[in-house]
Enzyme design. Sequence first.
Site, mmCIF file in Angstrom:
data_model
loop_
_atom_site.group_PDB
_atom_site.id
_atom_site.type_symbol
_atom_site.label_atom_id
_atom_site.label_comp_id
_atom_site.label_asym_id
_atom_site.label_seq_id
_atom_site.Cartn_x
_atom_site.Cartn_y
_atom_site.Cartn_z
ATOM 1 N N GLY A 306 4.539 -7.514 -5.081
ATOM 2 C CA GLY A 306 5.891 -7.693 -5.590
ATOM 3 C C GLY A 306 6.803 -6.564 -5.144
ATOM 4 O O GLY A 306 6.660 -5.999 -4.058
ATOM 5 N N SER A 307 7.740 -6.177 -6.023
ATOM 6 C CA SER A 307 8.845 -5.298 -5.617
ATOM 7 C C SER A 307 8.439 -3.864 -5.279
ATOM 8 O O SER A 307 9.217 -3.143 -4.654
ATOM 9 C CB SER A 307 9.918 -5.288 -6.700
ATOM 10 O OG SER A 307 10.535 -6.556 -6.784
ATOM 11 N N THR A 308 7.241 -3.403 -5.696
ATOM 12 C CA THR A 308 6.820 -2.075 -5.257
ATOM 13 C C THR A 308 6.697 -2.039 -3.733
ATOM 14 O O THR A 308 6.818 -0.980 -3.119
ATOM 15 C CB THR A 308 5.467 -1.680 -5.893
ATOM 16 O OG1 THR A 308 4.532 -2.750 -5.728
ATOM 17 C CG2 THR A 308 5.623 -1.345 -7.361
ATOM 18 N N PHE A 309 6.499 -3.212 -3.128
ATOM 19 C CA PHE A 309 6.356 -3.278 -1.672
ATOM 20 C C PHE A 309 7.700 -3.118 -0.967
ATOM 21 O O PHE A 309 7.740 -2.920 0.253
ATOM 22 C CB PHE A 309 5.707 -4.599 -1.251
ATOM 23 C CG PHE A 309 5.121 -4.549 0.128
ATOM 24 C CD1 PHE A 309 3.915 -3.922 0.362
ATOM 25 C CD2 PHE A 309 5.787 -5.124 1.202
ATOM 26 C CE1 PHE A 309 3.371 -3.861 1.641
ATOM 27 C CE2 PHE A 309 5.249 -5.071 2.489
ATOM 28 C CZ PHE A 309 4.038 -4.433 2.707
#
Length: 574
Positions: A306-309
């Site tokens: 998800g958004s950590t990427f």
Amino acid sequence: MKKNRTYHKKKTVIVFLGCALLLIGLMGRMVYLMVIRSDYYAKKAEELHQRERDIKAARGRILDAKGEILADNKAVCTVSVIHSQIKEPEKIIAMLQKELGITEETARKRVEKVSAIERVKTNVEKAIGDKIRAYGFAGVKVDEDFKRYYPYNELASKVLGFTGGDNQGIIGLEVYYDKVLKGIDGKILTTTDARGVEITELGEGRVDPVPGYDLQISLDKNIQMYAQQAALKVMEEKQADAVSILFMNPQNGEIYADVNVPEFNLNEPFTLNTGADPEGMTAQERQNACNQMWRNLTINDTYEPGSTFKIITMAAGLSEGVVSKEDQFSCPGFKIVEDRRIHCHKRAGHGAESFVQGAMNSCNPVFIEVGLRLGVDNYYKYFKKFGLLKKTGIDLPGEAATIMHKKSNIGQVELATISFGQSFQITPIQLATTVSAIINGGNRVTPHFGVRVTDQEGNLIKTFKYPVEKGVVTEQISAEVREILEKVVSEGSGKNAFIEGRTIGGKTATSQTLPRSAHKYISSFLGFTPTDSPQILGICLIHDPQGIYYGGTIAAPVIRDIYENILPYMGIAG
């Protein structure tokens, strides 16, 4: 008549010569066996009258970063019987039944079995072994032994691992470093006569065991405890399936803590921690349940980050020059890619925003645009350059590999979803390692636990060295990413990780697991500090939380609370 005499005379001579040659051959063979090979056969004869019993070597200890013992040895005994030496079988059967708590049938089976030596029971408490030895029964042997002992029970269970009955590692560090830890078994040698009865006058010979080496690791017991308590708290509050928390040094790859709750008791590794009734399971079902219980979710399992990427998309876009901090975007709440409408988490949209604001807002359309600007070839190039297509090389068994589309199968829609962390899977340790390279100035370190090997007296035997890949990003790009991620925490979606007086950078994420129809989520937060020169990086993943499931709301506070406890302990300034 004369011819017959001559014939018989020749025949007699031939027979005599044959017998003479045969005798000479036999004498030669005797000389060969008795003189030339005498040592070899004397040794063989001795071995035929010697009985061996193993003495297990003490396994090396596992020590934490401060020297605290995490895995140790407990003195136990192995009780055996030697059939040919037994003189009072009924008394021995009764004694074994009483002292070892076994059935009469089992005791009788062992005592009456005709074998060189029959093991009755292993891992017998030393006090009981001493008591059995004191009976003085002929044919009963009590040998010293060691059992692996873990003083903190569940602490770091999926990192340390455990050993089997043969004292060999089964999972975790115990199996990865088995050759370092296991030592060399010794032997007790007894001489017997042809009937197998000990010749007591000759006594026992002994080859002493060689203990294994100690392994010192980077994991800190106190940090692990803080993290485990925090994980258990949030798991209970959110009624989650599991919680994983990992802390590492982004500068050198040393791992300070790796929590995966629910953990299991290392001293009873086959007791299920799920509350399931093992009696109602088949042998295969029990084994499958144990295998699942032992899994280290930060290393053995992959997930959609998800958004950590978005940290990776950010670093790639800035490195390639397709985006700058000042670039302006507009988010109407979605972005159309080919025939797909891909939504932002804020359906109403963020409106006009800079790239930095897009990161602070965790805006999907902004990062989709960056991914599309990069294009498939460039994005795949950075995916590979950052090390995401290979394993990290962590010193634990069973590391899972990244699950990624083939480059030829990546279209615009796939590129768009990859850019904000969907449609592929990585491990948490892979994400932590890659982000470490981006924020530490561009050096991809190898995450690890093993630090050094010492002998029982603490003398250094070996210091481990790990590969470092330089130039993943430039110092300038690394500084820009750190600056943006600090704003994410101080002013953006990661504000629940903010600590007054400290600089923390990080990124939140809320990803959906497969199948999407199940509506299950993984809430996560990755944060590091201090932002000018990161000394610690942490990641928290909450698997299928109930109720509110946004990473910024429930995962970021977990890292914040742990940092408030451990940063002063570690001496890390703001």
